[in-house]
Design a protein around this motif. Structure first.
Motif, mmCIF file in Angstrom:
data_model
loop_
_atom_site.group_PDB
_atom_site.id
_atom_site.type_symbol
_atom_site.label_atom_id
_atom_site.label_comp_id
_atom_site.label_asym_id
_atom_site.label_seq_id
_atom_site.Cartn_x
_atom_site.Cartn_y
_atom_site.Cartn_z
ATOM 1 N N GLU A 49 0.844 -1.191 0.000
ATOM 2 C CA GLU A 49 0.000 0.000 0.000
ATOM 3 C C GLU A 49 0.884 1.246 0.000
ATOM 4 N N GLU A 50 0.352 2.323 -0.536
ATOM 5 C CA GLU A 50 1.125 3.551 -0.657
ATOM 6 C C GLU A 50 0.171 4.734 -0.664
ATOM 7 N N ALA A 51 0.541 5.804 0.032
ATOM 8 C CA ALA A 51 -0.246 7.035 0.041
ATOM 9 C C ALA A 51 0.658 8.186 -0.352
ATOM 10 N N ASP A 52 0.101 9.098 -1.156
ATOM 11 C CA ASP A 52 0.904 10.262 -1.549
ATOM 12 C C ASP A 52 1.286 11.069 -0.315
ATOM 13 N N PHE A 53 0.311 11.382 0.517
ATOM 14 C CA PHE A 53 0.564 12.125 1.754
ATOM 15 C C PHE A 53 -0.308 11.568 2.868
ATOM 16 N N VAL A 54 0.241 11.571 4.071
ATOM 17 C CA VAL A 54 -0.528 11.334 5.287
ATOM 18 C C VAL A 54 -0.308 12.540 6.183
ATOM 19 N N LEU A 55 -1.384 13.197 6.564
ATOM 20 C CA LEU A 55 -1.330 14.363 7.441
ATOM 21 C C LEU A 55 -1.942 13.984 8.782
ATOM 22 N N ALA A 56 -1.350 14.491 9.860
ATOM 23 C CA ALA A 56 -1.867 14.179 11.193
ATOM 24 C C ALA A 56 -1.817 15.431 12.061
ATOM 25 N N ARG A 59 -5.506 17.602 17.228
ATOM 26 C CA ARG A 59 -6.906 17.935 17.503
ATOM 27 C C ARG A 59 -7.851 17.550 16.361
ATOM 28 N N LEU A 60 -7.287 17.181 15.198
ATOM 29 C CA LEU A 60 -8.120 16.938 14.024
ATOM 30 C C LEU A 60 -8.053 15.507 13.508
ATOM 31 N N GLY A 61 -7.105 14.705 13.992
ATOM 32 C CA GLY A 61 -6.961 13.339 13.504
ATOM 33 C C GLY A 61 -6.011 13.269 12.324
ATOM 34 N N ALA A 62 -6.311 12.398 11.362
ATOM 35 C CA ALA A 62 -5.397 12.147 10.242
ATOM 36 C C ALA A 62 -6.155 12.183 8.929
ATOM 37 N N LEU A 63 -5.419 12.540 7.866
ATOM 38 C CA LEU A 63 -5.966 12.564 6.514
ATOM 39 C C LEU A 63 -5.002 11.871 5.572
ATOM 40 N N VAL A 64 -5.518 10.992 4.725
ATOM 41 C CA VAL A 64 -4.770 10.474 3.585
ATOM 42 C C VAL A 64 -5.114 11.359 2.393
ATOM 43 N N ASP A 102 -9.863 3.942 -0.265
ATOM 44 C CA ASP A 102 -9.293 2.630 0.022
ATOM 45 C C ASP A 102 -8.009 2.752 0.833
ATOM 46 N N ARG A 103 -7.171 3.716 0.488
ATOM 47 C CA ARG A 103 -5.914 3.882 1.221
ATOM 48 C C ARG A 103 -6.169 4.323 2.659
ATOM 49 N N ALA A 104 -7.145 5.179 2.847
ATOM 50 C CA ALA A 104 -7.463 5.612 4.214
ATOM 51 C C ALA A 104 -7.959 4.444 5.055
ATOM 52 N N HIS A 105 -8.839 3.614 4.489
ATOM 53 C CA HIS A 105 -9.334 2.448 5.230
ATOM 54 C C HIS A 105 -8.183 1.468 5.516
ATOM 55 N N GLY A 125 -9.495 10.208 7.848
ATOM 56 C CA GLY A 125 -10.261 10.491 6.650
ATOM 57 C C GLY A 125 -9.384 10.585 5.424
ATOM 58 N N TYR A 126 -9.934 11.138 4.365
ATOM 59 C CA TYR A 126 -9.161 11.262 3.134
ATOM 60 C C TYR A 126 -9.575 12.514 2.379
ATOM 61 N N ALA A 127 -8.697 12.948 1.473
ATOM 62 C CA ALA A 127 -8.947 14.088 0.605
ATOM 63 C C ALA A 127 -8.286 13.811 -0.739
ATOM 64 N N VAL A 128 -8.773 14.475 -1.780
ATOM 65 C CA VAL A 128 -8.194 14.375 -3.114
ATOM 66 C C VAL A 128 -7.852 15.787 -3.574
#
Length: 261
Positions: A49-56, A59-64, A102-105, A125-128
């Protein structure tokens, strides 16, 4: 920022996104670029598996964040296509929103499998993000809440939009916090060191000692009658093998031996 400066440069859009994130986000955000992990699932085997970015954020959690560059179009009857400079369309081969989901899950399952993972950390969560262009038509319902484009390249706009998307994923059971952010960094961005222990060299010497030349055996016999000897020779001539064999023989005779390198 992990890494401190961008290393993976094959995607111009990701380079652009990395620079924008570095400028826009304060130090309470953690940004990981080109993140990779191996997902093991019972009955489904193992997947890279691979994600372009993971942000954390504590107070807000994480975003793929899935980043797509170039000119793109979505056809209701045919899915996503990329558009070349001469105007020709080419099937993209995947849906960026499905990939981000899918990457976030997958990342969530991977993190929850780690020992000591904060059980209720979230949301994940995730964003595009389309940093090369701007949206020209109303997005579909599944796109709008998680979409960024070139309009968010300005620092204040990017930070505000990421916070908005992250809050949109929050649920009543989610408990973000610094422990989860630290665990993400430990799992996905820690340092790795490959050491070369002396034991490997000693074991190799034990295997190779059987192949000592007649000259080397004569040197070993000479060493038996001298308490202090300097042996010189070029790399690969067997100096270390001689020393290891001499140490082995002395130890076999009951001496306490110190072999140093």
């Amino acid at each position: 920022m992990f890494p401190r400066s961008i290393r993976f440069r094959r995607s111009r859009a990701e380079v652009l996104a990395f620079s924008a994130l570095e400028r826009a986000l304060p130090d309470d955000w953690v940004v990981l670029h080109h993140v990779r992990w191996i997902q093991r699932e019972q009955g489904r085997g193992t997947r890279d598996e691979e994600a372009d970015f993971v942000l954390a954020h504590p107070r807000l959690g994480a975003l793929v964040v899935e980043v797509k560059g170039g000119e793109l179009r979505y056809r209701a009857d045919g899915g996503w296509v990329s558009v070349s400079r001469d105007g020709r369309e080419h099937p993209l081969g995947h849906d960026p929103f499905d990939r981000a989901k899918d990457r976030a899950h997958s990342l969530g399952r991977f993190l929850r499998s780690l020992p000591g993972w904060p059980a209720r950390f979230g949301p994940i969560g995730y964003a595009v993000w389309f940093p090369d262009g701007t949206l020209k038509r109303t997005p579909l319902p599944h796109m709008g809440p998680v979409l960024l484009d070139a309009r968010q390249l300005a620092d204040d706009a990017l930070r505000a939009r990421l916070e908005e998307i992250a809050r949109g994923w929050a649920g009543p059971r989610d408990r973000p916090g610094p422990e989860g952010v630290e665990a993400i960094v430990r799992a996905l961005a820690h340092d790795v060191e490959i050491r070369h222990p002396l034991a490997i060299d000693v074991a190799e010497a034990d295997r190779e000692i059987l192949g000592l030349s007649d000259e080397q055996f004569r040197l070993l016999d000479m060493l038996a009658g001298n308490r202090r000897v300097a042996v010189a020779g070029p790399a690969g001539s067997g100096k270390t093998l001689l020393a290891a064999e001499k140490a082995r023989r002395l130890a076999a005779q009951g001496f306490r031996v110190l072999f140093t390198c």
